[in-house]
Design an enzyme around this catalytic site. Structure first.
Site, PDB file in Angstrom:
ATOM      1  N   PRO A  81       0.813  -1.225   0.000  1.00 51.24           N
ATOM      2  CA  PRO A  81       0.000   0.000   0.000  1.00 51.24           C
ATOM      3  C   PRO A  81       0.847   1.275   0.000  1.00 51.24           C
ATOM      4  CG  PRO A  81      -0.922  -1.596   1.518  1.00 51.24           C
ATOM      5  CD  PRO A  81       0.350  -2.202   1.007  1.00 51.24           C
ATOM      6  N   ASN A  82       1.974   1.271   0.704  1.00 53.69           N
ATOM      7  CA  ASN A  82       2.796   2.488   0.760  1.00 53.69           C
ATOM      8  C   ASN A  82       4.086   2.381  -0.035  1.00 53.69           C
ATOM      9  OD1 ASN A  82       1.109   4.043   2.565  1.00 53.69           O
ATOM     10  ND2 ASN A  82       1.612   2.448   4.060  1.00 53.69           N
ATOM     11  N   GLY A 119       4.985   1.648  -3.922  1.00 53.96           N
ATOM     12  CA  GLY A 119       4.687   1.329  -5.323  1.00 53.96           C
ATOM     13  C   GLY A 119       5.893   1.671  -6.164  1.00 53.96           C
ATOM     14  N   SER A 120       5.913   2.890  -6.684  1.00 51.87           N
ATOM     15  CA  SER A 120       7.053   3.304  -7.505  1.00 51.87           C
ATOM     16  C   SER A 120       8.349   3.249  -6.708  1.00 51.87           C
ATOM     17  CB  SER A 120       6.834   4.728  -8.030  1.00 51.87           C
ATOM     18  OG  SER A 120       5.696   4.758  -8.852  1.00 51.87           O
ATOM     19  N   ILE A 136      -1.119  -7.993  -6.746  1.00 54.44           N
ATOM     20  CA  ILE A 136      -0.194  -9.045  -7.198  1.00 54.44           C
ATOM     21  C   ILE A 136      -0.868  -9.925  -8.256  1.00 54.44           C
ATOM     22  CG2 ILE A 136       1.288 -10.952  -6.469  1.00 54.44           C
ATOM     23  CD1 ILE A 136       2.021  -8.044  -5.420  1.00 54.44           C
ATOM     24  N   HIS A 158     -13.646   3.386 -35.041  1.00 55.89           N
ATOM     25  CA  HIS A 158     -14.895   2.623 -35.091  1.00 55.89           C
ATOM     26  C   HIS A 158     -16.102   3.524 -34.809  1.00 55.89           C
ATOM     27  CE1 HIS A 158     -12.352  -0.960 -35.033  1.00 55.89           C
ATOM     28  NE2 HIS A 158     -13.413  -1.691 -35.296  1.00 55.89           N
ATOM     29  N   GLY A 159     -15.851   4.801 -34.532  1.00 58.36           N
ATOM     30  CA  GLY A 159     -16.950   5.725 -34.252  1.00 58.36           C
ATOM     31  C   GLY A 159     -17.768   5.250 -33.056  1.00 58.36           C
ATOM     32  N   GLU A 169       4.939  -2.638 -13.771  1.00 57.99           N
ATOM     33  CA  GLU A 169       6.390  -2.844 -14.001  1.00 57.99           C
ATOM     34  C   GLU A 169       7.120  -1.509 -14.115  1.00 57.99           C
ATOM     35  OE1 GLU A 169       7.008  -6.941 -13.791  1.00 57.99           O
ATOM     36  OE2 GLU A 169       8.521  -5.705 -14.753  1.00 57.99           O
TER      37      GLU A 169
HETATM   38  C1  LIG Z   1      -3.472  -4.820 -12.748  1.00 55.66           C
HETATM   39  C2  LIG Z   1      -2.194  -4.609 -11.966  1.00 55.66           C
HETATM   40  C3  LIG Z   1      -1.323  -5.684 -11.782  1.00 55.66           C
HETATM   41  C4  LIG Z   1      -0.167  -5.515 -11.044  1.00 55.66           C
HETATM   42  N1  LIG Z   1       0.664  -6.595 -10.836  1.00 55.66           N
HETATM   43  C5  LIG Z   1       1.710  -6.469  -9.973  1.00 55.66           C
HETATM   44  C6  LIG Z   1       2.481  -7.619  -9.612  1.00 55.66           C
HETATM   45  O1  LIG Z   1       2.285  -8.723 -10.125  1.00 55.66           O
HETATM   46  N2  LIG Z   1       3.460  -7.473  -8.676  1.00 55.66           N
HETATM   47  C7  LIG Z   1       3.707  -6.278  -8.082  1.00 55.66           C
HETATM   48  O2  LIG Z   1       4.579  -6.223  -7.231  1.00 55.66           O
HETATM   49  N3  LIG Z   1       3.009  -5.165  -8.424  1.00 55.66           N
HETATM   50  C8  LIG Z   1       2.013  -5.232  -9.344  1.00 55.66           C
HETATM   51  N4  LIG Z   1       1.276  -4.124  -9.671  1.00 55.66           N
HETATM   52  C9  LIG Z   1       1.581  -2.854  -9.040  1.00 55.66           C
HETATM   53  C10 LIG Z   1       2.241  -1.853  -9.975  1.00 55.66           C
HETATM   54  O3  LIG Z   1       3.540  -2.269 -10.296  1.00 55.66           O
HETATM   55  C11 LIG Z   1       2.193  -0.485  -9.273  1.00 55.66           C
HETATM   56  O4  LIG Z   1       0.829  -0.074  -9.286  1.00 55.66           O
HETATM   57  C12 LIG Z   1       3.073   0.557  -9.935  1.00 55.66           C
HETATM   58  O5  LIG Z   1       4.434   0.249  -9.733  1.00 55.66           O
HETATM   59  C13 LIG Z   1       2.807   1.976  -9.384  1.00 55.66           C
HETATM   60  O6  LIG Z   1       2.806   1.994  -7.993  1.00 55.66           O
HETATM   61  P1  LIG Z   1       1.587   2.689  -7.234  1.00 55.66           P
HETATM   62  O7  LIG Z   1       0.336   2.084  -7.740  1.00 55.66           O
HETATM   63  O8  LIG Z   1       1.842   2.623  -5.782  1.00 55.66           O
HETATM   64  O9  LIG Z   1       1.601   4.200  -7.704  1.00 55.66           O
HETATM   65  P2  LIG Z   1       2.495   5.381  -7.079  1.00 55.66           P
HETATM   66  O10 LIG Z   1       3.898   4.973  -6.977  1.00 55.66           O
HETATM   67  O11 LIG Z   1       1.823   5.885  -5.867  1.00 55.66           O
HETATM   68  O12 LIG Z   1       2.371   6.464  -8.228  1.00 55.66           O
HETATM   69  C14 LIG Z   1       1.246   7.342  -8.364  1.00 55.66           C
HETATM   70  C15 LIG Z   1       1.562   8.327  -9.498  1.00 55.66           C
HETATM   71  O13 LIG Z   1       2.720   9.089  -9.140  1.00 55.66           O
HETATM   72  C16 LIG Z   1       3.711   8.969 -10.136  1.00 55.66           C
HETATM   73  N5  LIG Z   1       5.036   8.920  -9.530  1.00 55.66           N
HETATM   74  C17 LIG Z   1       5.450   8.154  -8.494  1.00 55.66           C
HETATM   75  N6  LIG Z   1       6.761   8.355  -8.252  1.00 55.66           N
HETATM   76  C18 LIG Z   1       7.182   9.231  -9.185  1.00 55.66           C
HETATM   77  C19 LIG Z   1       8.429   9.852  -9.471  1.00 55.66           C
HETATM   78  N7  LIG Z   1       9.532   9.529  -8.796  1.00 55.66           N
HETATM   79  N8  LIG Z   1       8.477  10.736 -10.502  1.00 55.66           N
HETATM   80  C20 LIG Z   1       7.384  11.052 -11.225  1.00 55.66           C
HETATM   81  N9  LIG Z   1       6.172  10.509 -10.981  1.00 55.66           N
HETATM   82  C21 LIG Z   1       6.088   9.618  -9.992  1.00 55.66           C
HETATM   83  C22 LIG Z   1       3.423   7.648 -10.830  1.00 55.66           C
HETATM   84  O14 LIG Z   1       3.960   7.631 -12.140  1.00 55.66           O
HETATM   85  C23 LIG Z   1       1.915   7.593 -10.809  1.00 55.66           C
HETATM   86  O15 LIG Z   1       1.401   8.330 -11.892  1.00 55.66           O
HETATM   87  C24 LIG Z   1       0.140  -4.247 -10.464  1.00 55.66           C
HETATM   88  C25 LIG Z   1      -0.713  -3.167 -10.701  1.00 55.66           C
HETATM   89  C26 LIG Z   1      -1.870  -3.339 -11.439  1.00 55.66           C
HETATM   90  C27 LIG Z   1      -2.783  -2.167 -11.645  1.00 55.66           C
END
Ligand SMILES: Cc1cc2nc3c(=O)[nH]c(=O)nc-3n(C[C@H](O)[C@H](O)[C@H](O)COP(=O)(O)OP(=O)(O)OC[C@H]3O[C@@H](n4cnc5c(N)ncnc54)[C@H](O)[C@@H]3O)c2cc1C
Length: 394
Positions: free
Chosen positions: A134-135, A137-138, A163, A346-347, A371
């Site tokens: 949850p906390n 991602g990126s 996941i 496809h309109g 990814e």
């Molecule tokens: C359908 C689906 C399947 C997935 N499968 C997997 C999986 O198998 N395993 C796994 O581990 N994860 C998985 N994910 C998670 C996915 O990898 C993350 O959602 C992604 O890495 C983004 O993290 P976040 O959602 O926390 O977004 P955040 O990191 O919170 O980002 C929110 C926004 O802020 C932007 N942002 C964040 N940091 C920066 C930065 N440094 N510079 C500029 N912009 C930034 C991002 O680009 C985004 O637009 C999945 C996600 C989805 C939707």
């Protein structure tokens, strides 16, 4: 013969590779594509597709022979991902996710780990890659899942979200932080989690915009005991393993996105040649030709770039992270633009479920997010050209 046929003709598949591709394309045309809309509607996990993929032994393409596989070139694996994703993006990502999760085991596992765990994957087991929380991602360094060493075991507490294959995977590559290492980067470690393991729970499955037949799970780990022998590498080696494995999974994500782009392109071209307005086919309007020209050129470039990245991998090069980011970035942006244009061409019909254009648009969006979001990839690519300042750590 189109530019894409000529591009494909220059790919020098061996006879064995050609046989595999023919089998995959037949499976896609006869079974996977015809059922894709129904799976999208029901959201059911496409087990018959997975069983059919396993009947062709497609996991074996990336598992070493010593552990039950029949490995072939990385380029062939990528082409299989594209073909399956063109037919059904959900099925494509289920197949590719096993590779994403198991690649690091193949690359960094001990002989004993590989001998014990890989035959199950070669025989068709599903894999998953569990990083996101949850906390975190990126920025994966914010993960809070804890690995606590306890004799011959590691006790895991925490959870993961989003996941792919999380609820169905036989084997999950799980990232967490090693208790006792303070530096948040240096603490990241990785282990192989076998299903079933007491303490592993699926909290929920996400209700998603697209890829509705693939499962995306939130997982919880409560005092989950994993044998210490399932640790991949040493405590604290998680981050280098993560980066190395992402380098190989990102071209695979690009291949998946290219499948969606190919599907959108072919549907769009077909419809533009059929649909008439004002007495002309809509492909004969110059504005539409300009749009088509740009997208066709982008598709050819993205395909050729994937050939280039795959050749680097197949030639044994190890420094291809930026090339992999470029492939992922370009193919996923293209998939979204192509699917959007496909709906537009496809309109009004494109907005209905009479055509698969709207599904392709929903399926394409996430390729720009997972990814590593495309913002993150732009940063990685841009930063690679910035000169390092004295004492700077990357
Ligand atoms: C359908 C689906 C399947 C997935 N499968 C997997 C999986 O198998 N395993 C796994 O581990 N994860 C998985 N994910 C998670 C996915 O990898 C993350 O959602 C992604 O890495 C983004 O993290 P976040 O959602 O926390 O977004 P955040 O990191 O919170 O980002 C929110 C926004 O802020 C932007 N942002 C964040 N940091 C920066 C930065 N440094 N510079 C500029 N912009 C930034 C991002 O680009 C985004 O637009 C999945 C996600 C989805 C939707």
């Amino acid at each position: 013969m189109t530019v894409f046929d000529r591009l494909d003709r220059r790919r020098t598949w061996t006879e064995d590779e050609r046989i595999v591709l023919d089998q995959v394309r037949r499976l896609c045309n006869e079974t996977i594509a015809p059922n894709a809309a129904a799976y999208d509607r029901s959201g059911e996990f496409p087990w018959p597709n997975i069983r059919a993929i396993n009947a062709l032994g497609l996991n074996g393409l990336f598992v070493p022979e010593a552990y039950g596989g029949t490995p072939m070139r990385y380029r062939l694996y990528l082409e299989c991902v594209t073909a399956i994703s063109e037919a059904c993006a959900s099925t494509g990502i289920i197949y590719a996710t096993t590779f994403h999760g198991m690649g690091p085991l193949i690359e960094f596992g001990t002989d004993a780990q590989k001998a014990r765990l890989l035959p199950r994957i070669a025989a068709g087991g599903l894999g998953a890659l569990a990083i996101t929380e949850p906390n975190a991602g990126s920025d994966a360094t914010g993960m809070r899942t804890r690995f606590h060493p306890d004799g011959d075991s590691i006790i895991v507490d925490g959870g993961k979200i989003l996941i792919s294959n999380g609820d169905v995977a036989d084997l999950l590559l799980l990232f967490g932080k090693w208790d006792g290492i303070d530096d948040p980067r240096a603490a990241i470690s990785v282990l192989l989690l076998e299903r079933p393991t007491p303490g592993l729970a699926v909290l929920r499955l996400e209700d998603k915009m697209g890829h509705r037949a693939s499962s995306t799970a939130a997982l919880a780990f409560e005092a989950m005991r994993v044998p210490r022998e399932n640790l991949l590498g040493q405590p604290g080696q998680g981050l280098p393993i993560l980066f190395a494995s992402l380098n190989r999974s990102r071209p695979s994500i690009a291949a998946h996105a290219l499948g969606i782009a190919r599907a959108a392109f072919s549907d769009m071209v077909r419809y533009m040649n059929e649909r008439r307005q004002s007495g002309r086919r809509i492909i004969d309007f110059q504005g539409n030709q300009f749009m088509l020209a740009d997208l066709a050129t982008e598709l050819a470039m993205a395909e050729a770039w994937l050939d280039h990245v795959a050749a680097m991998v197949d030639d044994g090069e190890t420094d291809f992270g930026i090339e992999a980011s470029m492939a992922k970035l370009r193919a996923s942006d293209l998939a979204s633009h192509m699917a959007d244009a496909c709906v537009q061409m496809h309109g009004g019909y494109g907005y209905t479920s009479d055509f698969r254009a709207e599904r392709l648009m929903r399926d394409a969006k996430v390729t720009q997010i997972w990814e590593g979001t495309n913002q993150v990839h732009r940063q990685l690519i841009g930063r690679s050209f910035s000169a390092r300042e004295p004492g700077e750590r990357r």
